[in-house]
Write a protein that holds these residues in place. Structure first.
Motif, PDB file in Angstrom:
ATOM      1  N   GLN A 135       0.826  -1.213   0.000  1.00  0.00           N
ATOM      2  CA  GLN A 135       0.000   0.000   0.000  1.00  0.00           C
ATOM      3  C   GLN A 135       0.859   1.262   0.000  1.00  0.00           C
ATOM      4  O   GLN A 135       0.541   2.242  -0.666  1.00  0.00           O
ATOM      5  CB  GLN A 135      -0.945   0.000   1.219  1.00  0.00           C
ATOM      6  CG  GLN A 135      -2.025  -1.071   1.169  1.00  0.00           C
ATOM      7  CD  GLN A 135      -2.795  -1.101  -0.151  1.00  0.00           C
ATOM      8  OE1 GLN A 135      -3.168  -0.052  -0.699  1.00  0.00           O
ATOM      9  NE2 GLN A 135      -3.018  -2.290  -0.688  1.00  0.00           N
ATOM     10  N   HIS A 136       1.960   1.224   0.746  1.00  0.00           N
ATOM     11  CA  HIS A 136       2.872   2.372   0.785  1.00  0.00           C
ATOM     12  C   HIS A 136       3.486   2.615  -0.598  1.00  0.00           C
ATOM     13  O   HIS A 136       3.570   3.763  -1.058  1.00  0.00           O
ATOM     14  CB  HIS A 136       3.977   2.109   1.818  1.00  0.00           C
ATOM     15  CG  HIS A 136       4.933   3.245   1.983  1.00  0.00           C
ATOM     16  ND1 HIS A 136       4.548   4.492   2.432  1.00  0.00           N
ATOM     17  CD2 HIS A 136       6.275   3.328   1.749  1.00  0.00           C
ATOM     18  CE1 HIS A 136       5.603   5.288   2.479  1.00  0.00           C
ATOM     19  NE2 HIS A 136       6.666   4.613   2.062  1.00  0.00           N
ATOM     20  N   ALA A 137       3.897   1.522  -1.260  1.00  0.00           N
ATOM     21  CA  ALA A 137       4.509   1.649  -2.591  1.00  0.00           C
ATOM     22  C   ALA A 137       3.506   2.193  -3.605  1.00  0.00           C
ATOM     23  O   ALA A 137       3.848   3.043  -4.437  1.00  0.00           O
ATOM     24  CB  ALA A 137       5.037   0.293  -3.051  1.00  0.00           C
ATOM     25  N   LEU A 138       2.265   1.708  -3.530  1.00  0.00           N
ATOM     26  CA  LEU A 138       1.229   2.196  -4.454  1.00  0.00           C
ATOM     27  C   LEU A 138       0.967   3.682  -4.238  1.00  0.00           C
ATOM     28  O   LEU A 138       0.777   4.436  -5.197  1.00  0.00           O
ATOM     29  CB  LEU A 138      -0.066   1.392  -4.266  1.00  0.00           C
ATOM     30  CG  LEU A 138      -0.009  -0.078  -4.696  1.00  0.00           C
ATOM     31  CD1 LEU A 138      -1.310  -0.785  -4.365  1.00  0.00           C
ATOM     32  CD2 LEU A 138       0.291  -0.207  -6.186  1.00  0.00           C
ATOM     33  N   GLN A 139       0.942   4.097  -2.966  1.00  0.00           N
ATOM     34  CA  GLN A 139       0.746   5.511  -2.646  1.00  0.00           C
ATOM     35  C   GLN A 139       1.896   6.353  -3.204  1.00  0.00           C
ATOM     36  O   GLN A 139       1.677   7.421  -3.801  1.00  0.00           O
ATOM     37  CB  GLN A 139       0.649   5.683  -1.123  1.00  0.00           C
ATOM     38  CG  GLN A 139       0.516   7.124  -0.653  1.00  0.00           C
ATOM     39  CD  GLN A 139      -0.771   7.788  -1.131  1.00  0.00           C
ATOM     40  OE1 GLN A 139      -1.769   7.112  -1.371  1.00  0.00           O
ATOM     41  NE2 GLN A 139      -0.737   9.100  -1.293  1.00  0.00           N
ATOM     42  N   LEU A 140       3.135   5.875  -3.046  1.00  0.00           N
ATOM     43  CA  LEU A 140       4.301   6.592  -3.571  1.00  0.00           C
ATOM     44  C   LEU A 140       4.225   6.717  -5.094  1.00  0.00           C
ATOM     45  O   LEU A 140       4.576   7.750  -5.657  1.00  0.00           O
ATOM     46  CB  LEU A 140       5.588   5.873  -3.177  1.00  0.00           C
ATOM     47  CG  LEU A 140       6.009   5.949  -1.701  1.00  0.00           C
ATOM     48  CD1 LEU A 140       7.239   5.087  -1.449  1.00  0.00           C
ATOM     49  CD2 LEU A 140       6.278   7.384  -1.280  1.00  0.00           C
ATOM     50  N   ARG A 141       3.772   5.635  -5.755  1.00  0.00           N
ATOM     51  CA  ARG A 141       3.664   5.670  -7.230  1.00  0.00           C
ATOM     52  C   ARG A 141       2.594   6.657  -7.676  1.00  0.00           C
ATOM     53  O   ARG A 141       2.766   7.359  -8.665  1.00  0.00           O
ATOM     54  CB  ARG A 141       3.373   4.266  -7.762  1.00  0.00           C
ATOM     55  CG  ARG A 141       4.592   3.359  -7.697  1.00  0.00           C
ATOM     56  CD  ARG A 141       4.561   2.296  -8.774  1.00  0.00           C
ATOM     57  NE  ARG A 141       5.743   1.459  -8.635  1.00  0.00           N
ATOM     58  CZ  ARG A 141       5.727   0.189  -8.251  1.00  0.00           C
ATOM     59  NH1 ARG A 141       4.588  -0.381  -7.982  1.00  0.00           N
ATOM     60  NH2 ARG A 141       6.837  -0.504  -8.160  1.00  0.00           N
TER      61      ARG A 141
END
Length: 326
Positions: A135-141
């Motif tokens: 979820q953190h990676a998706l938010q960063l993307r």
């Protein structure tokens, strides 16, 4: 004296490439990968009594002469790459043995013999905190894409083309480390890890590569077994990439290709709709405004004069029953 022993923890969702990367490192390091790569499925060591399987039974116990799964293989190749798959499932007593291994670079088996393995590399994999990481990676993307769009509006030369993102040390320390501490319940175990490697969900370009790889695999089979040439275009790749599931990683892409493509190939082969040595083209049916669920993949037979004919296929049968797929 400096210790050469290296310990890594690979964190991320299932099917994201943690085990595969460990295999590739072993292949790079060792000519004989069978000896140089030791894989321990830690789900087999969930009970206290299964410690004996790990290092071997003490003298007088059943299986004493067999030795332990790990010690036996480490004795053959003390500088192997050892993969502890799904380490979060291991019993705490097994973790205690691993602690000695990581700390001293040696392991004492059930017979009391010590195996020196200071030159080994140890990689643990775990799905712990995988949802938080994803979820953190998706938010960063999403933030990177938004930033890229703003830059595009301001200056065409300053567009961020990369889909890569970097996880902050704050996130690692404040979000992930407490989860790891709560699960493994010992700071000294986490303290022996040289590096924690984070595996993020696949980005769009990686998904396209995964789909292409799967289609190439089946195209090669079609050519070798039936002299059939299989072609496709970008729209097909985009549609199949839409089958990606965060929780199953690359396996979801493999399943999507089998479900939407291989089933059709199996059906047309079974229904004898293919001329020998023909060229088949995968196409997408449906308008550009349609959602992925409404779009369908169709097979066309290409003629020598570049004309094409869509195949009328009865509902696909189970892939497992098809001689094409096996």
């Amino acid at each position: 004296m400096m210790k050469n022993i290296l310990v890594f923890l690979f964190l991320g969702s299932s099917g994201i490439g943690k085990t595969e990367l460990a295999k590739q490192i072993a292949r790079y390091m060792h000519k004989d990968v069978k000896k140089g790569f030791i894989r321990m499925d830690m789900s087999e060591f969930q009970e206290k009594h299964e410690v004996a399987k790990f290092i071997g039974s003490p003298p007088g116990y059943v299986g004493h002469e067999d030795g332990g799964h790990l010690t036996k293989q480490l004795r053959q190749c003390p500088n192997a790459l050892v993969l502890f798959d799904e380490v979060d499932k291991a019993h705490p007593d097994v973790l205690t043995i691993m602690l000695q291994l990581f700390d001293e670079g040696r392991l004492t088996d059930g017979k009391g013999k010590t195996i020196e393995c200071k030159d080994a590399i140890f990689i643990m994999t775990s799905n712990v905190a995988s949802d938080e990481i994803a979820q953190h990676a998706l938010q960063l993307r999403r933030e990177a894409q938004e930033q890229s769009r703003r830059r595009l509006a301001e200056n065409l030369d300053d567009v961020q083309k990369s889909e890569s993102v970097t996880i902050s040390s704050t996130f690692k320390e404040e979000m992930i480390r407490p989860i790891l501490k709560a699960h493994f319940r010992r700071d000294e175990f986490l303290g022996r890890i040289n590096e924690i490697v984070y595996f993020l969900p696949f980005c769009h370009s990686e998904l396209i590569l995964l789909v292409t790889k799967e289609l190439n695999y089946w195209a090669k089979k079609a050519k070798q077994r039936h002299n059939i040439t299989l072609l496709w275009d970008g729209a097909v790749l985009e549609l199949l990439a839409g089958g990606y599931n965060l929780h199953y990683g690359a396996r979801s892409i493999k399943h999507e290709v089998e479900r939407r493509v291989v089933n059709q190939l199996a059906a047309v082969y079974e229904q004898e709709l293919l001329p020998k040595g023909c060229t088949l083209r995968l196409t997408v049916d449906g308008g550009p405004q349609e959602k992925d669920e409404a779009l369908t993949l169709r097979l066309e037979v290409m003629g020598e004069d570049s004309t094409s004919q869509k195949l009328d296929i009865r509902p696909p049968l189970n892939t497992e029953d098809m001689s094409y797929a096996h």
